[in-house]
Design an enzyme around this catalytic site. Structure first.
Site, PDB file in Angstrom:
ATOM      1  N   ARG A 163       0.875  -1.176   0.000  1.00 51.13           N
ATOM      2  CA  ARG A 163       0.000   0.000   0.000  1.00 51.13           C
ATOM      3  C   ARG A 163       0.909   1.223   0.000  1.00 51.13           C
ATOM      4  NH1 ARG A 163       2.390   1.925   3.724  1.00 51.13           N
ATOM      5  NH2 ARG A 163       0.781   3.511   3.892  1.00 51.13           N
ATOM      6  N   GLY A 164       0.275   2.404  -0.110  1.00 47.37           N
ATOM      7  CA  GLY A 164       1.073   3.625  -0.261  1.00 47.37           C
ATOM      8  C   GLY A 164       1.222   3.912  -1.753  1.00 47.37           C
ATOM      9  N   ALA A 165       0.982   5.170  -2.138  1.00 46.73           N
ATOM     10  CA  ALA A 165       0.848   5.502  -3.563  1.00 46.73           C
ATOM     11  C   ALA A 165       2.037   5.071  -4.434  1.00 46.73           C
ATOM     12  CB  ALA A 165       0.572   6.994  -3.693  1.00 46.73           C
TER      13      ALA A 165
ATOM     14  N   ARG B 262      -7.146  -0.251  -6.962  1.00 46.30           N
ATOM     15  CA  ARG B 262      -7.486   0.795  -5.982  1.00 46.30           C
ATOM     16  C   ARG B 262      -7.659   2.117  -6.750  1.00 46.30           C
ATOM     17  NH1 ARG B 262      -4.144   1.169  -0.574  1.00 46.30           N
ATOM     18  NH2 ARG B 262      -6.031   2.245   0.108  1.00 46.30           N
TER      19      ARG B 262
ATOM     20  N   GLN C 159      -2.286   2.839  10.015  1.00 43.96           N
ATOM     21  CA  GLN C 159      -0.969   2.798   9.341  1.00 43.96           C
ATOM     22  C   GLN C 159       0.089   3.627  10.077  1.00 43.96           C
ATOM     23  OE1 GLN C 159      -3.891   3.386   7.817  1.00 43.96           O
ATOM     24  NE2 GLN C 159      -3.889   2.813   5.665  1.00 43.96           N
TER      25      GLN C 159
ATOM     26  N   ASP D  53      -1.792  10.872  -2.215  1.00 46.42           N
ATOM     27  CA  ASP D  53      -2.156   9.802  -3.152  1.00 46.42           C
ATOM     28  C   ASP D  53      -2.485  10.358  -4.525  1.00 46.42           C
ATOM     29  OD1 ASP D  53      -2.927   8.771  -0.285  1.00 46.42           O
ATOM     30  OD2 ASP D  53      -2.460   7.065  -1.585  1.00 46.42           O
TER      31      ASP D  53
ATOM     32  N   ASN E 157      -5.190  12.644   0.396  1.00 40.20           N
ATOM     33  CA  ASN E 157      -4.320  11.797   1.224  1.00 40.20           C
ATOM     34  C   ASN E 157      -5.231  11.066   2.212  1.00 40.20           C
ATOM     35  OD1 ASN E 157      -1.636  10.890   1.940  1.00 40.20           O
ATOM     36  ND2 ASN E 157      -1.855  12.043   3.820  1.00 40.20           N
ATOM     37  N   LYS E 158      -4.647  10.208   3.013  1.00 44.27           N
ATOM     38  CA  LYS E 158      -5.409   9.366   3.950  1.00 44.27           C
ATOM     39  C   LYS E 158      -6.442  10.194   4.724  1.00 44.27           C
ATOM     40  CE  LYS E 158      -5.247   5.860   4.235  1.00 44.27           C
ATOM     41  NZ  LYS E 158      -6.185   4.907   3.581  1.00 44.27           N
TER      42      LYS E 158
HETATM   43  O1  MRU Z   1      -4.461   3.319   2.179  1.00 45.34           O
HETATM   44  P1  MRU Z   1      -2.974   3.475   2.116  1.00 45.34           P
HETATM   45  O2  MRU Z   1      -2.259   2.889   3.273  1.00 45.34           O
HETATM   46  O3  MRU Z   1      -2.426   3.026   0.781  1.00 45.34           O
HETATM   47  O4  MRU Z   1      -2.788   5.054   2.192  1.00 45.34           O
HETATM   48  C1  MRU Z   1      -1.503   5.603   2.128  1.00 45.34           C
HETATM   49  C2  MRU Z   1      -1.480   7.072   2.270  1.00 45.34           C
HETATM   50  O5  MRU Z   1      -2.501   7.736   2.381  1.00 45.34           O
HETATM   51  C3  MRU Z   1      -0.161   7.747   2.170  1.00 45.34           C
HETATM   52  O6  MRU Z   1      -0.121   8.894   2.968  1.00 45.34           O
HETATM   53  C4  MRU Z   1       0.044   8.149   0.718  1.00 45.34           C
HETATM   54  O7  MRU Z   1      -0.041   7.034  -0.116  1.00 45.34           O
HETATM   55  C5  MRU Z   1       1.315   8.855   0.495  1.00 45.34           C
HETATM   56  S1  MRU Z   1       2.586   7.663   0.381  1.00 45.34           S
HETATM   57  C6  MRU Z   1       4.090   8.148   0.233  1.00 45.34           C
END
Ligand code: MRU
Length: 367
Positions: free
Chosen positions: A54-56, A94, A207, A248, A258-259
């Site tokens: 996970r994470g962009a 996603r 997270q 993201d 973002n999250k």
């Molecule tokens: O749902 P996730 O865990 O994939 O969400 C991740 C985030 O929101 C991060 O802050 C975002 O991807 C930036 S990553 C460098």
């Protein structure tokens, strides 16, 4: 970055078998460190969807390797038509992080030039490896630019610890190495600047508590985990010098998805005149979008993530507990959008710019 004193990435080609891509199973952290093999594009899709990765930036690179895996396992007939279908399939894993679509589209453009299946397989692996390295370099560059901001505050504070608040995990686990929001933090720490990080736990999947706190512990960076709602109070009492979060998807006008919960931190920072920075590589910028609130697709996830919590039980086993009664409905929006007006600046691999179209396009004129 470090896992038990050894350098690690989040994704790599199996050292003895280039038909296998390996990733860290992030669903198990911080309690177990497990490596998972991805052998097919379905494996890559599932790993993105179920958040093994996970994470962009990491989602994007996993999608690129997914294209490679589909080619090496594919049939000779109709391989090009099948590849187009696989690209759409992987992109649908996603919706919010634009890196997935950007890297897959970039990969498909590159592969369109290859005349044979064999050449296309080789090119896909080469490209996915190149994208991996590029993300690492971009994260490191973000770290160097962002470190200057932390250093300036440290000087203003005569070397007293700089308190940085971050949300979710925009760390190396969300990328390949260094992270985005954490890259300036790691660079500052390695430079000997006194810092302390407030880590939002980031409900519902936690997270921050599970991943960011683990990363920072592994590197020895001083930090404290806080409930998501604590940030505003800390800001009102002068306990936060700056916020750095990841993204993201950022529009060409500087709106930032973002999250979930990021927006509320930005509002609190704005009210308290605390700088609110977003660290992101250009692979998270959607140059085709202008209005983040209207246009960015926001992922909605299963309600179970809200009504149940997972963690280590008193008996040492990993388990789940229900925290909501069985009759109440729950909603689980994964992301929110912070309008550009609340973002002090974007920290990118090309430098720091204001969150507006003019300044973003000046940094990325080719887009
Ligand atoms: O749902 P996730 O865990 O994939 O969400 C991740 C985030 O929101 C991060 O802050 C975002 O991807 C930036 S990553 C460098």
């Amino acid at each position: 970055m470090q896992v038990n004193g050894k350098n690690h990435h989040t994704i790599w080609v199996h050292p003895d078998n280039k038909h296998i891509i390996q990733v860290i199973d992030q669903r198990k952290l911080p309690f177990e460190f497990q490596i998972v093999d991805l052998k097919t594009s379905v494996d890559a899709f599932e790993a993105i969807k179920n958040m093994t990765v996970r994470g962009a930036p990491l989602i994007g690179v996993t999608g690129a390797y997914g294209i490679y895996l589909s080619l090496i396992n594919g049939e000779n007939e109709n391989w090009r038509a099948n590849l187009l279908k696989t690209a759409d399939y992987l992109k649908s894993a996603r919706p919010t992080a634009v890196n997935l679509a950007i890297l897959i589209d970039e990969m498909m453009d590159k592969l369109a030039e290859c005349p044979t299946l064999e050449m296309t397989c080789n090119m896909a692996l080469e490209e996915a490896n190149r994208m991996t390295l590029r993300e690492i370099n971009w994260s490191e560059a973000i770290g160097d630019f962002g470190c200057e901001l932390i250093e300036a505050i440290s000087k203003e504070k005569n070397g007293q610890p700089v308190n940085i608040l971050t949300h979710c995990n925009a760390g190396w686990l969300a990328c390949i190495d260094w992270g985005t929001a954490t890259a300036p933090i790691y660079k500052a720490f390695l430079k000997g600047i006194q810092i302390h990080v407030w880590v939002d736990e980031t409900r519902p999947r936690n997270q921050g508590a599970r991943l960011t706190a683990w990363e920072l512990s592994q590197e020895g960076v001083p930090h404290t985990v806080i409930p998501d709602n604590a940030g505003g109070h800390l800001m009102q009492h002068g306990m936060v010098d700056l916020c750095i979060v990841g993204s993201d998807r950022t529009t060409s006008t500087g709106d930032v998805a973002n999250k979930i919960g990021t927006y509320l931190k930005a509002l609190a920072a704005f009210d308290n005149k605390i700088p609110f920075y977003v660290a992101l590589p250009s692979s998270s910028i959607d140059f085709g979008m202008k209005d983040g609130i209207l246009e960015i697709p926001i992922e909605q996830r299963e309600g179970e993530e809200v009504s149940w919590m997972e963690g280590k039980l008193e008996n040492g086993k990993i388990g789940k507990i229900r925290i909501v009664n069985e009759m109440s409905p729950v909603a689980n929006y994964g992301f929110d959008v912070t309008p550009a007006k609340y973002v002090t600046a974007l920290i990118t691999e090309r430098g720091i710019c204001k969150a507006n179209e003019n300044d973003i396009m000046n940094l990325f004129p080719e887009k």
